[in-house]
Write a protein that holds these residues in place. Structure first.
Motif, PDB file in Angstrom:
ATOM      1  N   ILE A 211      38.179  28.569  31.304  1.00 37.40           N
ATOM      2  CA  ILE A 211      38.463  29.632  32.277  1.00 37.40           C
ATOM      3  C   ILE A 211      39.404  30.641  31.643  1.00 37.40           C
ATOM      4  N   TYR A 212      38.945  31.894  31.533  1.00 39.33           N
ATOM      5  CA  TYR A 212      39.810  32.985  31.093  1.00 39.33           C
ATOM      6  C   TYR A 212      40.428  33.613  32.338  1.00 39.33           C
ATOM      7  N   ALA A 213      41.737  33.514  32.476  1.00 38.37           N
ATOM      8  CA  ALA A 213      42.411  33.960  33.694  1.00 38.37           C
ATOM      9  C   ALA A 213      43.367  35.112  33.396  1.00 38.37           C
ATOM     10  N   GLY A 214      43.362  36.106  34.268  1.00 34.89           N
ATOM     11  CA  GLY A 214      44.334  37.184  34.181  1.00 34.89           C
ATOM     12  C   GLY A 214      45.602  36.825  34.915  1.00 34.89           C
ATOM     13  N   THR A 215      46.535  37.775  34.972  1.00 28.64           N
ATOM     14  CA  THR A 215      47.838  37.502  35.578  1.00 28.64           C
ATOM     15  C   THR A 215      47.915  37.924  37.049  1.00 28.64           C
ATOM     16  N   GLY A 216      46.806  38.424  37.613  1.00 28.51           N
ATOM     17  CA  GLY A 216      46.817  38.883  39.005  1.00 28.51           C
ATOM     18  C   GLY A 216      46.080  37.937  39.933  1.00 28.51           C
ATOM     19  N   GLY A 217      45.524  38.518  41.013  1.00 25.26           N
ATOM     20  CA  GLY A 217      44.854  37.709  42.014  1.00 25.26           C
ATOM     21  C   GLY A 217      43.590  37.047  41.512  1.00 25.26           C
ATOM     22  N   ASN A 218      42.827  37.721  40.647  1.00 23.86           N
ATOM     23  CA  ASN A 218      41.612  37.130  40.102  1.00 23.86           C
ATOM     24  C   ASN A 218      41.956  35.897  39.271  1.00 23.86           C
ATOM     25  N   GLY A 219      43.044  35.997  38.518  1.00 29.30           N
ATOM     26  CA  GLY A 219      43.505  34.832  37.769  1.00 29.30           C
ATOM     27  C   GLY A 219      43.882  33.686  38.683  1.00 29.30           C
ATOM     28  N   GLY A 220      44.488  34.012  39.834  1.00 28.54           N
ATOM     29  CA  GLY A 220      44.818  32.975  40.810  1.00 28.54           C
ATOM     30  C   GLY A 220      43.592  32.223  41.271  1.00 28.54           C
ATOM     31  N   ASP A 221      42.474  32.945  41.487  1.00 33.89           N
ATOM     32  CA  ASP A 221      41.218  32.285  41.849  1.00 33.89           C
ATOM     33  C   ASP A 221      40.804  31.317  40.744  1.00 33.89           C
ATOM     34  N   GLY A 222      40.994  31.731  39.481  1.00 33.41           N
ATOM     35  CA  GLY A 222      40.647  30.870  38.353  1.00 33.41           C
ATOM     36  C   GLY A 222      41.502  29.615  38.289  1.00 33.41           C
ATOM     37  N   PHE A 223      42.795  29.744  38.615  1.00 35.24           N
ATOM     38  CA  PHE A 223      43.676  28.564  38.604  1.00 35.24           C
ATOM     39  C   PHE A 223      43.224  27.552  39.654  1.00 35.24           C
ATOM     40  N   VAL A 224      42.837  28.049  40.827  1.00 32.39           N
ATOM     41  CA  VAL A 224      42.344  27.154  41.882  1.00 32.39           C
ATOM     42  C   VAL A 224      41.080  26.444  41.419  1.00 32.39           C
ATOM     43  N   ALA A 225      40.142  27.214  40.822  1.00 29.97           N
ATOM     44  CA  ALA A 225      38.906  26.616  40.325  1.00 29.97           C
ATOM     45  C   ALA A 225      39.199  25.522  39.297  1.00 29.97           C
ATOM     46  N   ALA A 226      40.180  25.761  38.417  1.00 27.89           N
ATOM     47  CA  ALA A 226      40.544  24.771  37.400  1.00 27.89           C
ATOM     48  C   ALA A 226      41.000  23.466  38.050  1.00 27.89           C
TER      49      ALA A 226
ATOM     50  N   ASP B 184      34.976  33.821  33.913  1.00 31.81           N
ATOM     51  CA  ASP B 184      35.761  35.060  33.785  1.00 31.81           C
ATOM     52  C   ASP B 184      36.542  35.285  35.079  1.00 31.81           C
ATOM     53  N   ALA B 185      37.851  35.034  35.016  1.00 29.36           N
ATOM     54  CA  ALA B 185      38.740  35.300  36.156  1.00 29.36           C
ATOM     55  C   ALA B 185      39.883  36.194  35.687  1.00 29.36           C
ATOM     56  N   MET B 186      39.532  37.207  34.901  1.00 27.61           N
ATOM     57  CA  MET B 186      40.571  38.055  34.298  1.00 27.61           C
ATOM     58  C   MET B 186      40.987  39.203  35.207  1.00 27.61           C
ATOM     59  N   LEU B 187      40.026  40.039  35.602  1.00 25.93           N
ATOM     60  CA  LEU B 187      40.339  41.193  36.449  1.00 25.93           C
ATOM     61  C   LEU B 187      39.338  41.266  37.587  1.00 25.93           C
ATOM     62  N   GLY B 188      39.811  41.724  38.750  1.00 28.09           N
ATOM     63  CA  GLY B 188      38.958  41.786  39.927  1.00 28.09           C
ATOM     64  C   GLY B 188      38.467  43.189  40.237  1.00 28.09           C
ATOM     65  N   TYR B 189      38.346  43.470  41.529  1.00 30.26           N
ATOM     66  CA  TYR B 189      37.689  44.707  41.968  1.00 30.26           C
ATOM     67  C   TYR B 189      38.571  45.950  41.866  1.00 30.26           C
ATOM     68  N   GLY B 190      39.855  45.797  41.571  1.00 28.73           N
ATOM     69  CA  GLY B 190      40.745  46.953  41.604  1.00 28.73           C
ATOM     70  C   GLY B 190      40.825  47.757  40.325  1.00 28.73           C
ATOM     71  N   VAL B 191      40.098  47.366  39.294  1.00 27.51           N
ATOM     72  CA  VAL B 191      40.215  48.025  37.989  1.00 27.51           C
ATOM     73  C   VAL B 191      39.535  49.386  38.023  1.00 27.51           C
ATOM     74  N   ARG B 192      40.189  50.410  37.443  1.00 27.70           N
ATOM     75  CA  ARG B 192      39.615  51.757  37.390  1.00 27.70           C
ATOM     76  C   ARG B 192      39.492  52.291  35.967  1.00 27.70           C
ATOM     77  N   GLY B 193      40.569  52.278  35.202  1.00 19.24           N
ATOM     78  CA  GLY B 193      40.530  52.857  33.856  1.00 19.24           C
ATOM     79  C   GLY B 193      39.938  51.899  32.835  1.00 19.24           C
ATOM     80  N   ASN B 194      39.711  52.414  31.627  1.00 22.68           N
ATOM     81  CA  ASN B 194      39.174  51.587  30.550  1.00 22.68           C
ATOM     82  C   ASN B 194      40.097  50.411  30.240  1.00 22.68           C
ATOM     83  N   LEU B 195      39.503  49.302  29.838  1.00 26.18           N
ATOM     84  CA  LEU B 195      40.273  48.092  29.558  1.00 26.18           C
ATOM     85  C   LEU B 195      41.219  48.304  28.377  1.00 26.18           C
TER      86      LEU B 195
END
Length: 511
Positions: A42-57, A118-129
């Motif tokens: 599981i690749y997890a980000g530091t925001g809410g999407n990553g939190g979903d990944g931690f739960v899945a783990a 992939d639990a890195m970034l969720g729906y709030g991303v706008r600019g280039n990675l």
């Protein structure tokens, strides 16, 4: 999506509950497709999407899967309370979950596994990675294994489907609550799409809440200029009524519009100008609005991004004629309009289909005058409002103990407010809030929904401090407080102020 999450949290569904349901649903999908003892990274980000990944783990480890979590960032960067809670649980699972930090691009490597999540970034991303997420996406795509994206593939714009430089290419996207337009628009990136329920109640989209306010409040970049946030013209006032248009103007300013002009009969305009140095007035000849004033008002309508008409105008026949001429002209020019108070009496005699975005804000007496007597019962009333809004090409905000808002397609109910708001002038405040959002280019239905919530919640905030002994001007200072609570997602404060248990059960059939 964020608006409905905010509304759900306002209704009492915690972010921690939503995150638990989201992560558990991802784990269930893996369990349904793969055998225990399969390797999952599981690749997890530091925001809410990553939190979903931690739960899945956590859930997958319990099911016997060999789980590794790659945090793309530092542990100290996980600040969101719900994500932090679930991260700490994973950090305490030293026997069943392998955990590594990858806060630098050089620390990322290809991880071949049976399943990659992939639990890195969720729906709030706008600019280039940016790095290290960009490198993580590249490594993720090079790794072998069945690839699952949580909610939205990292690097995909959830609204448009645009790839933001690079994006995870998923075999399966598990998206929450409702399908995201961008996910559906780019199947080559999203792969198979499965929509899962995470416990957001239907009332989150049917009742107004802080999420509705979040949707219409414009961000203010450092390079903003005067006029970027709307220029509003208020047409109102007469020899008898001076306070109503002033309250509308002050409420619009408190809501965030940049410039407000009040066009009123000359003596009334001088009185309004004396209320505050913030008041800019257009002085019209005579003691009431007449058709001759259209010539003067045209240039101000042309320069405005919104017009509010009605507060304190009076009920003379030639004033009604003037309202009709102003409506016709503004509609031809495509200027968004709010019609209230005496303007509604004029509209009742006119009753034409709106030619530009228009909100009317009647109380029940005014509604009857325009549309006839509606059926009894909140559900039946709401459906009646929806039909009338559709027929007249309007957004109707029907004020009452429960406000009903509809544009003929969408519908919402607003439960904020209290009996102290029967005092005169609170409707003029509401008009100013609606007008401010319209002047800032908000869609009429969204403007009306947000305004109804703010106006009622401002009254609730005042009542929490001084009881029901309020005046309309008391609401003015409360408006920015409520807006900031909504913008910052302070749902606990809002719930304590304005959420009342025992709402009427009217949900069935309103969608």
């Amino acid at each position: 999506m964020y608006a409905e999450e905010l509304n759900a949290m306002y209704l009492g569904v915690s972010e921690l509950q939503l995150m638990e349901n989201a992560g558990a649903s991802v784990a269930r999908e893996v369990v349904s497709r793969f055998k225990p003892s399969s390797r999952v990274v599981i690749y997890a980000g530091t925001g809410g999407n990553g939190g979903d990944g931690f739960v899945a783990a956590r859930h997958l480890a319990y099911r016997g899967f060999r789980v590794k979590v790659v945090l793309v960032g530092r542990v100290d960067d996980v600040k969101r309370p719900s994500s932090r809670t679930n991260l700490e649980a994973v950090l305490n699972m030293g026997e069943s979950v392998e955990f590594v930090e990858a806060y630098d691009s050089s620390m990322l490597k290809v991880e071949n596994a049976d399943v990659l999540i992939d639990a890195m970034l969720g729906y709030g991303v706008r600019g280039n990675l940016r790095q290290p997420i960009l490198q993580a996406v590249e490594v993720f795509n090079r790794s072998s294994g069945f690839k699952i994206a949580v909610d939205v593939p990292t690097g995909l714009n959830a609204d448009t489907g645009e790839v933001l430089g690079k994006a995870v290419k998923a075999d399966l996207t598990i998206t929450f609550h409702k399908p995201k337009r961008g996910v559906l628009a780019n199947p080559e990136i999203a792969g198979e799409v499965k929509v899962v329920n995470v416990g957001i109640p239907p009332e989150a989209s049917m009742y107004t809440g802080p999420g509705d306010v979040f949707l219409v409040v414009k961000p203010r970049p450092p390079k903003a200029h005067k006029g970027d946030f709307g220029r509003l013209l208020v047409v109102g006032g007469s020899e008898t009524y001076t306070g109503a248009p002033a309250l509308t103007a002050m409420a619009a300013l408190r809501t965030g519009v940049d410039l407000v002009l009040v066009a009123a009969p000359e003596k009334t305009a001088y009185t309004i100008a004396g209320f505050s140095p913030d008041m800019i007035t257009v002085k019209l000849d005579g003691d009431h609005l007449t058709p001759d004033h259209l010539e003067t008002l045209r240039k101000f309508i042309d320069r405005s991004t919104g017009v509010a008409i009605g507060p304190g105008l009076g009920v003379r026949e030639e004033t009604f004629q003037a309202v009709r001429l102003i409506l016709d002209y503004a509609w031809r020019r495509g200027v968004p309009m709010v019609v209230d108070a005496d303007g509604l009496k004029a509209y009742a005699a006119y009753k034409a289909k709106a030619g530009s975005p228009t909100v009317i804000t009647p109380h029940m007496g005014e509604y009857r005058m325009i549309f006839g007597s509606p059926p009894k019962g909140l559900r039946e009333l709401a459906l009646h409002v929806k039909r009338q809004a559709s027929e007249m090409n309007l957004t109707i905000l029907l004020k009452g103990m429960v406000d009903v808002i509809s544009d003929g397609v969408n519908m919402k109910l607003n439960f904020t407010g209290n009996p102290g708001m029967t005092v005169g002038g609170t409707g003029d405040i509401l008009t100013g809030i609606v007008a401010a959002f319209l002047a800032q280019e908000a869609e009429p239905f969204k403007a009306a929904s947000a305004a109804a919530f703010i106006n009622g919640a401002a009254g609730d905030l005042v009542a929490s401090r001084i009881g029901y002994h309020m005046t309309a001007t008391d609401l003015l200072d409360a408006i920015p407080e409520i807006i900031e609570m909504c913008r910052q997602g302070e749902v606990d404060k809002l719930r304590r102020i304005s959420l009342k248990p025992g709402r009427p059960r009217v949900a069935a059939g309103l969608k």
